[in-house]
Design a protein around this motif. Structure first.
Motif, PDB file in Angstrom:
ATOM      1  N   ASP A  11       0.739  -1.267   0.038  1.00 43.87           N
ATOM      2  CA  ASP A  11      -0.034   0.088  -0.024  1.00 43.87           C
ATOM      3  C   ASP A  11       1.031   1.222   0.041  1.00 43.87           C
ATOM      4  O   ASP A  11       1.740   1.491  -0.586  1.00 43.87           O
ATOM      5  CB  ASP A  11      -0.975  -0.119   1.181  1.00 43.87           C
ATOM      6  CG  ASP A  11      -2.033  -1.159   1.087  1.00 43.87           C
ATOM      7  OD1 ASP A  11      -2.153  -1.728  -0.053  1.00 43.87           O
ATOM      8  OD2 ASP A  11      -2.226  -1.758   2.135  1.00 43.87           O
ATOM      9  N   CYS A  12       0.327   2.094   0.820  1.00 42.80           N
ATOM     10  CA  CYS A  12       1.250   3.479   0.938  1.00 42.80           C
ATOM     11  C   CYS A  12       2.699   3.561   1.025  1.00 42.80           C
ATOM     12  O   CYS A  12       3.388   4.337   0.744  1.00 42.80           O
ATOM     13  CB  CYS A  12       0.462   4.623   1.821  1.00 42.80           C
ATOM     14  SG  CYS A  12       0.562   3.866   3.439  1.00 42.80           S
ATOM     15  N   LEU A  13       3.221   2.337   1.791  1.00 41.82           N
ATOM     16  CA  LEU A  13       4.485   2.142   2.237  1.00 41.82           C
ATOM     17  C   LEU A  13       5.423   1.836   0.908  1.00 41.82           C
ATOM     18  O   LEU A  13       6.792   1.846   0.991  1.00 41.82           O
ATOM     19  CB  LEU A  13       4.844   1.217   3.145  1.00 41.82           C
ATOM     20  CG  LEU A  13       4.116   1.573   4.651  1.00 41.82           C
ATOM     21  CD1 LEU A  13       4.379   0.487   5.610  1.00 41.82           C
ATOM     22  CD2 LEU A  13       5.098   2.719   5.266  1.00 41.82           C
ATOM     23  N   THR A  47       8.687  10.276   3.215  1.00 39.38           N
ATOM     24  CA  THR A  47       7.248   9.695   3.966  1.00 39.38           C
ATOM     25  C   THR A  47       6.748   8.617   2.888  1.00 39.38           C
ATOM     26  O   THR A  47       7.089   8.081   1.855  1.00 39.38           O
ATOM     27  CB  THR A  47       6.412  10.785   3.933  1.00 39.38           C
ATOM     28  OG1 THR A  47       5.735  11.231   2.798  1.00 39.38           O
ATOM     29  CG2 THR A  47       6.864  12.140   4.672  1.00 39.38           C
ATOM     30  N   CYS A  48       5.841   7.901   3.565  1.00 40.24           N
ATOM     31  CA  CYS A  48       5.029   7.237   2.638  1.00 40.24           C
ATOM     32  C   CYS A  48       4.000   8.014   1.948  1.00 40.24           C
ATOM     33  O   CYS A  48       4.109   9.292   2.147  1.00 40.24           O
ATOM     34  CB  CYS A  48       4.242   6.143   3.567  1.00 40.24           C
ATOM     35  SG  CYS A  48       2.726   6.635   4.405  1.00 40.24           S
ATOM     36  N   SER A  49       3.104   7.451   0.953  1.00 39.89           N
ATOM     37  CA  SER A  49       2.611   8.054   0.254  1.00 39.89           C
ATOM     38  C   SER A  49       1.327   8.810   0.898  1.00 39.89           C
ATOM     39  O   SER A  49       0.524   9.927   0.355  1.00 39.89           O
ATOM     40  CB  SER A  49       1.921   7.631  -1.010  1.00 39.89           C
ATOM     41  OG  SER A  49       1.004   6.531  -0.680  1.00 39.89           O
ATOM     42  N   MET A  50       1.010   8.480   2.006  1.00 40.73           N
ATOM     43  CA  MET A  50      -0.096   9.097   2.760  1.00 40.73           C
ATOM     44  C   MET A  50       0.541  10.134   3.909  1.00 40.73           C
ATOM     45  O   MET A  50       0.039  10.838   4.617  1.00 40.73           O
ATOM     46  CB  MET A  50      -0.685   8.092   3.882  1.00 40.73           C
ATOM     47  CG  MET A  50      -1.677   7.332   3.101  1.00 40.73           C
ATOM     48  SD  MET A  50      -2.385   5.960   4.127  1.00 40.73           S
ATOM     49  CE  MET A  50      -3.332   7.053   5.070  1.00 40.73           C
ATOM     50  N   GLY A  51       1.867  10.119   3.686  1.00 36.77           N
ATOM     51  CA  GLY A  51       2.638  11.382   4.715  1.00 36.77           C
ATOM     52  C   GLY A  51       2.434  11.120   6.145  1.00 36.77           C
ATOM     53  O   GLY A  51       2.879  11.778   7.025  1.00 36.77           O
ATOM     54  N   VAL A  52       2.309   9.577   6.373  1.00 35.33           N
ATOM     55  CA  VAL A  52       2.197   9.323   7.770  1.00 35.33           C
ATOM     56  C   VAL A  52       3.657   8.723   8.443  1.00 35.33           C
ATOM     57  O   VAL A  52       4.123   9.316   9.356  1.00 35.33           O
ATOM     58  CB  VAL A  52       0.916   8.285   8.129  1.00 35.33           C
ATOM     59  CG1 VAL A  52       1.027   7.657   9.487  1.00 35.33           C
ATOM     60  CG2 VAL A  52      -0.196   8.953   7.696  1.00 35.33           C
ATOM     61  N   ASN A  53       3.901   7.702   7.828  1.00 41.27           N
ATOM     62  CA  ASN A  53       5.410   7.369   8.326  1.00 41.27           C
ATOM     63  C   ASN A  53       6.505   8.073   7.644  1.00 41.27           C
ATOM     64  O   ASN A  53       6.353   8.355   6.405  1.00 41.27           O
ATOM     65  CB  ASN A  53       5.383   5.808   7.853  1.00 41.27           C
ATOM     66  CG  ASN A  53       4.385   4.878   8.298  1.00 41.27           C
ATOM     67  OD1 ASN A  53       4.499   4.448   9.454  1.00 41.27           O
ATOM     68  ND2 ASN A  53       3.233   4.633   7.282  1.00 41.27           N
ATOM     69  N   GLU A  54       7.359   8.302   8.246  1.00 44.72           N
ATOM     70  CA  GLU A  54       8.331   9.163   7.774  1.00 44.72           C
ATOM     71  C   GLU A  54       9.723   8.990   8.407  1.00 44.72           C
ATOM     72  O   GLU A  54       9.952   8.295   9.355  1.00 44.72           O
ATOM     73  CB  GLU A  54       8.153  10.685   7.730  1.00 44.72           C
ATOM     74  CG  GLU A  54       8.011  11.122   9.339  1.00 44.72           C
ATOM     75  CD  GLU A  54       7.751  12.634   9.656  1.00 44.72           C
ATOM     76  OE1 GLU A  54       6.871  13.006   8.801  1.00 44.72           O
ATOM     77  OE2 GLU A  54       8.220  13.350  10.237  1.00 44.72           O
TER      78      GLU A  54
HETATM   79 CU   LIG Z   1       1.090   5.290   4.919  1.00 43.73          CU
END
Ligand SMILES: [Cu+2]
Length: 60
Positions: A11-13, A47-54
């Motif tokens: 996913d976003c990662l 970041t991940c594409s959601m900007g959450v994990n960085e």
């Molecule tokens: Cu994410």
């Protein structure tokens, strides 16, 4: 200068990006290459594409 992410993530990662630099990558082939050019010294967030994990890289 370039940064290479290797591996696979879901996913976003799987779509890391450097938002300050306007660069987006895709790990669907197991590798995401970011051509960063000549960076000014400093810290750059990815970041991940959601900007959450960085995370951060530092250019010296
Ligand atoms: Cu994410």
């Amino acid at each position: 200068m370039k940064v290479v992410f290797t591996g696979w993530a879901q996913d976003c990662l799987g779509q890391p990006e450097f938002p300050e630099l306007g660069l987006k990558g895709d790990l669907s082939n197991g590798q995401a290459v970011f051509p960063l050019g000549e960076l000014e010294p400093g810290a750059y967030t990815f970041t991940c594409s959601m900007g959450v994990n960085e995370g951060v890289i530092t250019a010296e």
